[in-house]
Structure formats: C-alpha cells, structure tokens
Enzyme design. Sequence first.
Site, PDB file in Angstrom:
ATOM      1  N   ARG A  51      -5.051  10.589   5.031  1.00 53.94           N
ATOM      2  CA  ARG A  51      -4.120  11.460   5.231  1.00 53.94           C
ATOM      3  C   ARG A  51      -3.020  11.632   3.924  1.00 53.94           C
ATOM      4  O   ARG A  51      -2.523  12.488   3.426  1.00 53.94           O
ATOM      5  CB  ARG A  51      -3.412  11.406   6.366  1.00 53.94           C
ATOM      6  CG  ARG A  51      -4.106  11.412   7.580  1.00 53.94           C
ATOM      7  CD  ARG A  51      -3.176  11.261   8.650  1.00 53.94           C
ATOM      8  NE  ARG A  51      -2.124  12.092   8.816  1.00 53.94           N
ATOM      9  CZ  ARG A  51      -1.980  13.568   8.950  1.00 53.94           C
ATOM     10  NH1 ARG A  51      -3.153  14.185   9.334  1.00 53.94           N
ATOM     11  NH2 ARG A  51      -0.619  14.198   8.593  1.00 53.94           N
TER      12      ARG A  51
ATOM     13  N   ARG B 149      -0.259  14.226  13.830  1.00 50.14           N
ATOM     14  CA  ARG B 149       0.340  14.317  12.427  1.00 50.14           C
ATOM     15  C   ARG B 149       0.289  15.306  11.508  1.00 50.14           C
ATOM     16  O   ARG B 149      -0.337  15.284  10.599  1.00 50.14           O
ATOM     17  CB  ARG B 149      -0.535  12.882  11.611  1.00 50.14           C
ATOM     18  CG  ARG B 149      -0.047  11.772  12.274  1.00 50.14           C
ATOM     19  CD  ARG B 149      -0.991  10.564  11.829  1.00 50.14           C
ATOM     20  NE  ARG B 149       0.014  10.067  10.443  1.00 50.14           N
ATOM     21  CZ  ARG B 149      -0.254   8.815   9.926  1.00 50.14           C
ATOM     22  NH1 ARG B 149      -1.360   8.405  10.052  1.00 50.14           N
ATOM     23  NH2 ARG B 149       0.504   8.601   9.113  1.00 50.14           N
TER      24      ARG B 149
ATOM     25  N   LYS C 289       0.910  -1.171   0.046  1.00 46.04           N
ATOM     26  CA  LYS C 289      -0.080   0.250   0.034  1.00 46.04           C
ATOM     27  C   LYS C 289       0.866   1.347  -0.103  1.00 46.04           C
ATOM     28  O   LYS C 289       0.560   1.970  -0.793  1.00 46.04           O
ATOM     29  CB  LYS C 289      -0.923  -0.038   1.232  1.00 46.04           C
ATOM     30  CG  LYS C 289      -1.615   1.249   1.530  1.00 46.04           C
ATOM     31  CD  LYS C 289      -2.589   1.369   2.747  1.00 46.04           C
ATOM     32  CE  LYS C 289      -2.015   1.730   4.138  1.00 46.04           C
ATOM     33  NZ  LYS C 289      -1.435   2.922   4.437  1.00 46.04           N
ATOM     34  N   ASN C 290       1.817   1.329   0.948  1.00 44.71           N
ATOM     35  CA  ASN C 290       2.549   2.810   1.127  1.00 44.71           C
ATOM     36  C   ASN C 290       3.585   2.692  -0.274  1.00 44.71           C
ATOM     37  O   ASN C 290       4.121   3.977  -0.108  1.00 44.71           O
ATOM     38  CB  ASN C 290       3.427   2.522   2.161  1.00 44.71           C
ATOM     39  CG  ASN C 290       2.354   2.972   3.475  1.00 44.71           C
ATOM     40  OD1 ASN C 290       1.189   3.054   3.361  1.00 44.71           O
ATOM     41  ND2 ASN C 290       2.922   2.580   4.691  1.00 44.71           N
TER      42      ASN C 290
ATOM     43  N   ASP D 255       4.365   0.728  12.188  1.00 49.02           N
ATOM     44  CA  ASP D 255       3.330  -0.055  11.811  1.00 49.02           C
ATOM     45  C   ASP D 255       3.238  -1.719  12.058  1.00 49.02           C
ATOM     46  O   ASP D 255       2.348  -2.116  11.578  1.00 49.02           O
ATOM     47  CB  ASP D 255       3.366   0.150  10.077  1.00 49.02           C
ATOM     48  CG  ASP D 255       2.937   1.485   9.567  1.00 49.02           C
ATOM     49  OD1 ASP D 255       2.437   2.283  10.553  1.00 49.02           O
ATOM     50  OD2 ASP D 255       3.190   1.701   8.453  1.00 49.02           O
TER      51      ASP D 255
ATOM     52  N   ILE E 179       7.489   7.333  17.478  1.00 46.60           N
ATOM     53  CA  ILE E 179       6.957   7.974  16.101  1.00 46.60           C
ATOM     54  C   ILE E 179       5.412   8.829  16.210  1.00 46.60           C
ATOM     55  O   ILE E 179       5.495   9.856  15.802  1.00 46.60           O
ATOM     56  CB  ILE E 179       6.755   6.983  14.674  1.00 46.60           C
ATOM     57  CG1 ILE E 179       7.904   6.079  14.845  1.00 46.60           C
ATOM     58  CG2 ILE E 179       6.507   7.784  13.570  1.00 46.60           C
ATOM     59  CD1 ILE E 179       9.326   6.833  14.326  1.00 46.60           C
TER      60      ILE E 179
END
Length: 417
Positions: free
Chosen positions: A92, A121, A22-23, A304, A326
Amino acid sequence: MEKIIVEGGHRLEGTVAVSGAKNAALPILVSALLNEGPNVYHNVPDLRDIRTIKKLLSDLGAQVETEGDVVRINASTLNSYEARYDLVKTMRASVLVLGPLLARLGRARVSLPGGCAIGARPIDLHLKGLERMGADISLDHGYIDARAPALKGADIYFDIVTVTGTENLMMAAVFADGVTTLRNAAREPEVVALAGALNQMGAQITGAGTPLMTITGVDELKPTSLTIMADRIETGTFIIAAGVTRGDIKILGCEPSYLPALVNKVRQAGISVEQEPDGLRVVCDEITSSVDVKTLPYPGFPTDMQAQFMVLMCLAPGLSVVSETIFENRFIHVSELQRMGANIKISGNAAVVQGGKPLTGAPVMATDLRASASLILAGLAAQGTTEVSRVYHIDRGYEAIEKKLAQLGARIWRTQE
Ligand code: UD1
C-alpha cells in the site's frame, strides 16, 4: 513457500544490530523523485517492501542501483507517472509516489490500493489534501488520476492522524506556490526523518515532529546523501524477544527514545531497558505484571507493536486489556495465539488477555507483517516446536529475523514447506 521453525524455551543472550527503518526508507527513497539525482542512501534494509518500492521507482524511469545497504537513485530519467496495480497491490505504501509525481510532473496515475488484512485503510485524506492544493482528481478503471499543472499552498487539516498521508502531502507541497500548512500532522520519527531528508535537499519544512507543519514551496531540490535511521519496530520486537525468553541482550544502533510508550510499558511488566555506552541492554528475569495498552498515533503506543506486546501479556500474571484504536481488524494473530494455548477474548477493539499460562508450540500461519513477528515471539517462549508458515509476510519488514535471533541463541531456522 518457506516456513520458519522455532524450538522454544531458549534464553536469548548476546548482541544484535537493528537494520535501517522500513517506514523511514520507503518515503525517503520515493523523495528521490523530486530531484534530478544522483541521491545516495546508506543503511537501507534488504526487505521485500524496499524491493517493491525500488521496482516501482525503476518502473517510473528512475535509475536505481543497489550495492549492499547503499541505494543510489537518479530520477533525471523519470518518464512515467503511472504506478501499476501489481506493484501497489503488494504494498500500500506505493501510494507515496502520488505526491512527488504530482509535484514534479503535474500528473500522477496511481492504482487505488484495495483493502488489506488489517482493515479497509482508505487514502481519502491524501486525496482531499491534494485537492485542497488544487489537484483535479478522478477515479477511472481502479486508478486515481491526479492532474495539477501547478499545485498551490493550502491550509490542510487531517481528520485522522495519517503517517503516509502526512508524508505524501509534504512531498506534494515542496514545489507548491506559497505556504502549505498541515494541521494534526503525524509526529512519527519517520515523518521527521523524511522532513530532514527533504530539507537537506533544499526544501523549507518546519514543525516536523509536531502536529503543525509548514512547507514553503521552493523552485527546485538538489541531490542528497544520507543514512536511514534505525528501525524502532524491529528494536521493540527484540525488546519483547528478550522479555519472553527471560533473556539478557544488547541491541546496537537503535534509538530507544523513539519508543517512549513501549519502553514505559515493558518496564512496568518487569523488563529492564537501559542505555549503556555500547548499546541498549534489555534484561528480564521474570515478567512481573500484566499491563494494559492502547494503540495511538506517536508518541502513543505503536499499533505496529501491538501483536508482539500481546505475546508478552500472554506470559504475564493476571489480566490485561490491549486496545487497538488505529486499525479496525488488527487482531488476526489472536486466533493463531489461541492455537498455542493463549487465553485471549476479543470484545470490539479490545483484546482481554488472561496471562500466566505457558504457551505450547503449534503449526501457525502468518497473516500480516507484525502478526508474523508475534508468532515467532510466541514460538521463542513456547514449550516445544512452532512452525510459522507464509513467512513472506515477515520478509516484508524484518531483515533476516531468523538469523538475528539465532545469533542470540534462539533455535530457529527457515525451511521449505
Ligand atoms: C503507516 C505505517 C504502518 C503503521 C501505520 C500506523 C508506513 C509505510 N506504514 O501506515 O506501518 O501501522 O502508519 O502507525 O509508514 N486513514 C484514513 N484515511 C486516509 C489515511 C488513513 O481513514 O486517507 C486511517 C487508516 O485507515 C487508519 C489510520 O488512518 O485507520 C492511520 O493510518 P495511516 O497512519 O495512514 O497508516 P499508513 O500511513 O498506511
């Protein structure tokens, strides 16, 4: 609304294939805005976030076609520079269009993403970088309005390592006049994959995968065709699934070297992870040790994977400390895991896990993407039945997770609430 039911206590065995990342897919699909197509992308996962980005690209005027896991994007028809609130608020990462729109059209209006379940964020570093490149940025009616008839190369230092910030500025810089230097750039494999995609289109990017990247502006980018890399977080989630069920599985299509910290930590906990000719074999007879982890930018332990690793620690003998550096609010899965019998105490950015006690099935609620994955993993290990509601969170980032786990022998299915 749908929920996932998991009947715990079944050992996972067999073979599973991971989907495209996905990323990596999100910024790479967005990078199609930088040329006049047609671009062809293979191994694109069918996920809610991917559908959102495709909708956003169509909304901007690009032609987007999907056939199985192949996505074709042609942005020669790009006719808008506005990313609407209703698309940005659901994801986002929509903010990734800011850099490419500014590079291609000299103008971008992108809704400012609000807070989210895992913290505030901000995107201040994306905006500061664009300003250093000569963009004029204002905020009106909840939108970032950026104008830059011509971006200029600049020397940019990120105060904090930011993945999408690095990606946004890389894409903004491809047509800039001169050289852009990104210092303290994110080193994630997905950043390297985006740099590879852009270079394949004719960009001149060096240093991807290191903290110092340079982008030399070019006049135009040509269309490309490529395959999206495998999802390392999905891979990691299957590794933990094998661990918590004392399983023996083979994972196909993954690249374990992209998970250096996770593989090291799960091995310390007693899980064997070995690359075999036909896939990554993960075997666990017993979770032998508790292990401390601290999330960090790549190559550190990925945030993640924090929630999923915590489930493994709930089952490990002894005490472990899971520190989250994070995101400031990424322990929302803890109260749900406590409902399943986990003994976890939060102190600031650390969760102290007293492991070794069996988990018990319970109705629980998914609160964000990776938290949902952790609840499913807990359900696989628990005695009795777990019902995970609000599973739309998991559909943002895991392709057919219940089908893949069922294929490995888990008793798991989806049903209407
Ligand atoms: C990306 C990933 C997400 C992952 C995260 C951290 C995508 C689409 N998403 O998110 O899955 O959890 O990296 O590995 O790739 N920050 C600022 N100002 C900024 C930008 C970031 O303060 O302008 C802070 C954030 O609040 C956070 C930290 O920097 O505390 C890292 O965030 P960042 O790397 O930007 O996360 P994303 O790119 O949004």
